[in-house]
Motif scaffolding. Sequence first.
Motif, mmCIF file in Angstrom:
data_model
loop_
_atom_site.group_PDB
_atom_site.id
_atom_site.type_symbol
_atom_site.label_atom_id
_atom_site.label_comp_id
_atom_site.label_asym_id
_atom_site.label_seq_id
_atom_site.Cartn_x
_atom_site.Cartn_y
_atom_site.Cartn_z
ATOM 1 N N ALA A 271 10.776 -12.008 -3.758
ATOM 2 C CA ALA A 271 10.188 -11.682 -5.066
ATOM 3 C C ALA A 271 9.629 -10.268 -5.126
ATOM 4 C CB ALA A 271 9.085 -12.686 -5.397
ATOM 5 N N PHE A 272 9.172 -9.730 -4.000
ATOM 6 C CA PHE A 272 8.555 -8.406 -4.002
ATOM 7 C C PHE A 272 9.574 -7.281 -3.809
ATOM 8 C CE2 PHE A 272 5.204 -11.383 -2.772
ATOM 9 C CZ PHE A 272 4.204 -11.036 -3.666
ATOM 10 N N LEU A 273 10.844 -7.628 -3.680
ATOM 11 C CA LEU A 273 11.869 -6.590 -3.538
ATOM 12 C C LEU A 273 11.954 -5.654 -4.744
ATOM 13 C CD1 LEU A 273 14.946 -8.214 -1.730
ATOM 14 C CD2 LEU A 273 13.557 -6.268 -0.977
ATOM 15 N N PRO A 274 11.894 -6.155 -5.999
ATOM 16 C CA PRO A 274 11.940 -5.203 -7.127
ATOM 17 C C PRO A 274 10.839 -4.149 -7.066
ATOM 18 C CG PRO A 274 12.307 -7.434 -7.911
ATOM 19 C CD PRO A 274 11.921 -7.552 -6.471
ATOM 20 N N ALA A 278 11.519 -0.114 -6.487
ATOM 21 C CA ALA A 278 11.016 0.852 -7.475
ATOM 22 C C ALA A 278 10.047 1.835 -6.843
ATOM 23 C CB ALA A 278 10.345 0.111 -8.632
ATOM 24 N N ALA A 279 9.276 1.370 -5.841
ATOM 25 C CA ALA A 279 8.309 2.251 -5.189
ATOM 26 C C ALA A 279 8.972 3.325 -4.338
ATOM 27 C CB ALA A 279 7.366 1.425 -4.321
ATOM 28 N N GLN A 280 10.258 3.157 -4.027
ATOM 29 C CA GLN A 280 10.969 4.150 -3.214
ATOM 30 C C GLN A 280 11.205 5.460 -3.959
ATOM 31 O OE1 GLN A 280 11.796 3.569 0.021
ATOM 32 N NE2 GLN A 280 10.837 1.559 -0.166
ATOM 33 N N PHE A 281 11.053 5.421 -5.285
ATOM 34 C CA PHE A 281 11.374 6.599 -6.097
ATOM 35 C C PHE A 281 10.180 6.958 -6.981
ATOM 36 C CE2 PHE A 281 15.189 4.046 -5.355
ATOM 37 C CZ PHE A 281 15.964 4.964 -4.650
ATOM 38 N N PRO A 282 9.132 7.522 -6.376
ATOM 39 C CA PRO A 282 7.900 7.791 -7.128
ATOM 40 C C PRO A 282 8.041 8.854 -8.204
ATOM 41 C CG PRO A 282 7.781 8.745 -4.929
ATOM 42 C CD PRO A 282 9.023 7.917 -4.963
ATOM 43 N N THR A 288 6.979 4.782 -14.979
ATOM 44 C CA THR A 288 6.024 3.756 -15.405
ATOM 45 C C THR A 288 6.737 2.541 -15.961
ATOM 46 O OG1 THR A 288 4.335 5.431 -15.888
ATOM 47 C CG2 THR A 288 4.091 3.278 -16.943
ATOM 48 N N VAL A 289 7.756 2.772 -16.776
ATOM 49 C CA VAL A 289 8.515 1.651 -17.362
ATOM 50 C C VAL A 289 9.236 0.873 -16.267
ATOM 51 C CG1 VAL A 289 10.408 1.033 -18.908
ATOM 52 C CG2 VAL A 289 8.784 2.831 -19.567
ATOM 53 N N VAL A 290 9.873 1.609 -15.351
ATOM 54 C CA VAL A 290 10.630 0.953 -14.275
ATOM 55 C C VAL A 290 9.702 0.144 -13.376
ATOM 56 C CG1 VAL A 290 12.055 1.350 -12.231
ATOM 57 C CG2 VAL A 290 12.477 2.663 -14.320
ATOM 58 N N MET A 291 8.587 0.734 -12.990
ATOM 59 C CA MET A 291 7.677 0.042 -12.080
ATOM 60 C C MET A 291 7.013 -1.143 -12.774
ATOM 61 S SD MET A 291 6.870 0.238 -8.910
ATOM 62 C CE MET A 291 5.800 -0.771 -7.885
ATOM 63 N N THR A 292 6.677 -1.011 -14.042
ATOM 64 C CA THR A 292 6.101 -2.131 -14.790
ATOM 65 C C THR A 292 7.084 -3.290 -14.862
ATOM 66 O OG1 THR A 292 4.750 -0.631 -16.131
ATOM 67 C CG2 THR A 292 5.131 -2.844 -17.000
ATOM 68 N N THR A 293 8.336 -2.975 -15.151
ATOM 69 C CA THR A 293 9.366 -4.015 -15.191
ATOM 70 C C THR A 293 9.519 -4.680 -13.833
ATOM 71 O OG1 THR A 293 10.559 -2.781 -16.901
ATOM 72 C CG2 THR A 293 11.787 -4.491 -15.712
ATOM 73 N N ALA A 294 9.493 -3.862 -12.769
ATOM 74 C CA ALA A 294 9.615 -4.408 -11.414
ATOM 75 C C ALA A 294 8.464 -5.361 -11.093
ATOM 76 C CB ALA A 294 9.668 -3.272 -10.408
ATOM 77 N N VAL A 295 7.243 -5.004 -11.488
ATOM 78 C CA VAL A 295 6.083 -5.866 -11.233
ATOM 79 C C VAL A 295 6.236 -7.198 -11.968
ATOM 80 C CG1 VAL A 295 3.610 -6.135 -11.659
ATOM 81 C CG2 VAL A 295 4.483 -4.009 -10.696
ATOM 82 N N LEU A 296 6.682 -7.157 -13.217
ATOM 83 C CA LEU A 296 6.850 -8.389 -13.988
ATOM 84 C C LEU A 296 7.953 -9.267 -13.405
ATOM 85 C CD1 LEU A 296 6.474 -7.022 -17.636
ATOM 86 C CD2 LEU A 296 4.777 -8.235 -16.248
ATOM 87 N N VAL A 297 9.047 -8.653 -12.976
ATOM 88 C CA VAL A 297 10.127 -9.418 -12.342
ATOM 89 C C VAL A 297 9.623 -10.035 -11.041
ATOM 90 C CG1 VAL A 297 12.396 -9.261 -11.245
ATOM 91 C CG2 VAL A 297 11.976 -8.093 -13.417
ATOM 92 N N SER A 298 8.869 -9.277 -10.263
ATOM 93 C CA SER A 298 8.304 -9.803 -9.022
ATOM 94 C C SER A 298 7.390 -10.989 -9.299
ATOM 95 C CB SER A 298 7.528 -8.708 -8.285
ATOM 96 O OG SER A 298 8.403 -7.715 -7.777
#
Length: 393
Positions: A271-274, A278-282, A288-298
């Motif tokens: 579950a924490f892979l998204p 996303a954190a690999q590309f700061p 912000t949009v990508v990381m927010t989406t990743a957190v919600l998917v996680s």
Amino acid sequence: MGGTPNVGFYMLVPYLADHLSGHLGLAVWLTGLLLGLRNFSQQGMFLLGGTLCDRYGYKRLIMAGCGLRTVGFALFAVSTSVPALIVASVLTGLAGALFNPAVRAYISVEAAERKVEAFALFNVFYQAGILTGPLAGVLLISVDFRLTCLAAAAVFAALTALQACWLPERHGTTASSTRPVLTDWKEVATNRPFVTFSAAMFASYALSYQIYLALPLELHRLGHGQASIAVMYTLTALLAVADQVRLTSFAKARWQPEQAITRGLAVMGIAFLPALLAAQFPHMPCRTVVMTTAVLVSAMALTAGGMLVFPFEMAMIATLGRQELTGTYYGLYNAFSGLGILLGNLASGWAMDQVRGAPALPWLLLVATGLASAVTIRRLDQTGRLRTRPAPV
């Protein structure tokens, strides 16, 4: 018994991390410690709470837990110093130590041979409380955090009164009440399949609790307010309410309990892979949009994994023991999980504090923990170390 208490609980608890680290300015590790202390005082005292409910009946302990949580939540409304916050955290946790094992023992005894289905339905109501609680909380917290604390306390005060009038008395049996407490504890602690299972599941609660620590803190770090946290809890609760029973029926028809638990733990880690990717590309565009989406998917994947694990996990605890000590078995099990939450919060809180130099570190740690736990359960199943044996009488 799962829905209404959760309305009061999740009206407040999801916003505690942001309140402690944001409004009160505490370090993330200290925030993690306070949240972990709440859970450790709850889970660590579950053994006592479980023993008490075995001996004095489930209703009394459920009522006592709700009453004590009323006091703990009210104390959060007036606490700003670290010592006072520690007291509020511990009182709130002790309340759960009385309430939760009694509720699970109540369900286990009432459900008899249909424990998996009963705990799946329990989780539906549990998640319904998670759905409505944060929505009420985000409205109240926009007015005043203290108002949220007092409203949550009022929910538990009302529950205490209603249970006194309407909750039927239930007991497992009275056989264990004639024996010394230490004899009961020794029986539970020397049940090797049970202890082995508890130790193997140690990490799962550290993972599941990140929906209250790492994920909301990451949303806050991205510049979002309380509304985004409420959206996260709404989505995860809707998933559980809509699909818990169907997922449990699907899994029960195809897999053994140990197999369902193994697969659920693997999903909780993955579950924490998204968030990890996303954190690999700061410095990516629209980060912000990508990381927010990743957190919600996680968050959604973490919930799905927990949905798969929970009914089989709860049923297995009762299956590995005997009915006279149902509450005690749940108590010791949750002592293991409480320690897992405490250590997990400290580790993930420390990793979150290092996020500027190593943004992927918290998520990598969580992925590895979930996969390691899944492998452990699979190995124990293959070697037959989770098979039940006749319990002493």
